[in-house]
Design an enzyme around this catalytic site. Structure first.
Site, short mmCIF file in Angstrom:
data_model
loop_
_atom_site.label_atom_id
_atom_site.label_comp_id
_atom_site.label_asym_id
_atom_site.label_seq_id
_atom_site.Cartn_x
_atom_site.Cartn_y
_atom_site.Cartn_z
N LEU A 110 0.81 -1.23 0.00
CA LEU A 110 0.00 0.00 0.00
C LEU A 110 0.84 1.28 0.00
CD1 LEU A 110 -2.71 -1.12 2.58
CD2 LEU A 110 -2.97 -0.99 0.09
N CYS B 80 -6.64 -5.54 4.97
CA CYS B 80 -5.48 -4.96 5.67
C CYS B 80 -5.31 -5.57 7.06
CB CYS B 80 -5.65 -3.45 5.81
SG CYS B 80 -5.83 -2.59 4.25
#
Length: 303
Positions: free
Chosen positions: A73, A130
């Site tokens: 990310l 996540c």
């Protein structure tokens, strides 16, 4: 004339072809290859509350019929997106969705609140794959209570379309899908990458710095197709399908399994014009089968 428009719970896409987060940048990177406005929608790369450097290199590796990634990310944070990227892409005549990621529920909420202020962003894609740092690193998306909690929290502050991206690394994806639907998701997208790894046998070392990473590409398509079909039969909200879509036939298979729209991911790296070729292929299929409305394909598999 055929109708290509599809409705995802109150928001209309001009056609069912979208791009997957992390594979299409912010759209600008592909302007030399395709007309961005021709697409049904784009999902821009993962955006977090703060700047993130991502994982150490190497963080990508080719595998048979696919690729592994562990980019982590990497992005400059939501404020940078809002102040610098958004002004450059807000003119696109297509649905712009921002993939929202975070390490805590508070991160997700703050990022979604900021994006909610941007008039030309009609929706977000909530990336619940996540790691939840407050719960020992377990992904939000593999634990039903965590998936529900983050979806509910974001729903309270985000007023536009909220798509929730589901992880395939679970025992029963329908449990998570039903959980986030009940928590306020307007649609669900799946699948995110499958957890995999690769080893250099000569060096006896992993090919990724993080050892494991996300597997995408044609290798995951049968798994993705199965999960889309399962979720379509379990929830009432629209399903956006992805996972190894490399041509129009792949896209149509996902729609027949229940997807209202599809996202092209790894295929963008192989051929930057792939989305347009898929769109043209869908039109050709409809003409050959004398289908006037693309919505007839959704869930149209004969069992």
């Amino acid at each position: 004339m055929v109708n290509l428009a599809v409705d995802i719970n109150g928001y209309t896409l001009k056609n069912p072809v979208m791009t997957a987060s992390g594979t299409f940048g912010f759209g600008e990177e592909y302007e030399d290859f395709i007309d961005i406005d021709a697409l049904g929608g784009i999902v821009v790369k993962g955006t977090t509350r703060e700047h993130r450097e991502g994982n150490p290199y190497p963080r990508m590796a080719e595998t048979p019929s696919g690729m592994l990634n562990a980019v982590g990310l990497q992005n400059k944070g939501v404020e940078h997106f809002a102040s610098n990227i958004y002004p450059r892409i807000k003119h696109y005549d297509t649905g712009i969705f921002v993939n929202v990621s975070g390490s805590t529920i508070e991160d997700y909420v703050a990022t979604a609140e900021r994006i909610n202020e941007l008039d030309h962003i009609p929706g977000i894609e909530l990336n619940i794959s996540c790691p939840n740092v407050k719960e020992g690193g377990m992904s939000f998306g593999v634990h039903c209570p965590s998936a529900i909690a983050v979806t509910e929290a974001v729903r309270k502050v985000y007023k536009k379309h909220m798509m929730v991206k589901l992880s395939p690394n679970v025992t029963d994806v329908t449990d998570i899908a039903k959980g986030v639907e009940g928590a306020g998701a307007d649609s669900v997208s799946l699948i995110n990458t499958l957890l995999g790894m690769a080893i250099d046998a000569e060096k006896r070392k992993p090919l990724l710095s993080t050892i494991t990473g996300g597997l995408s590409g044609p290798a995951v398509k049968p798994v993705a197709l199965r999960m889309v079909w399962q979720v379509y039969n379990a929830v009432k909200v629209p399903v956006i399908g992805m996972g190894g879509i490399m041509n129009a036939t792949d896209a149509i298979e996902f729609m027949l399994a229940g997807a209202t729209a599809i996202q092209v991911g790894t295929g963008n790296f192989v051929d930057p014009t792939m989305t347009i070729k898929i769109l043209d292929g869908i039109k050709d299929y409809m003409e050959r089968h004398k289908i006037n409305d693309v919505n007839e394909l959704i869930g149209g598999m004969h069992v």
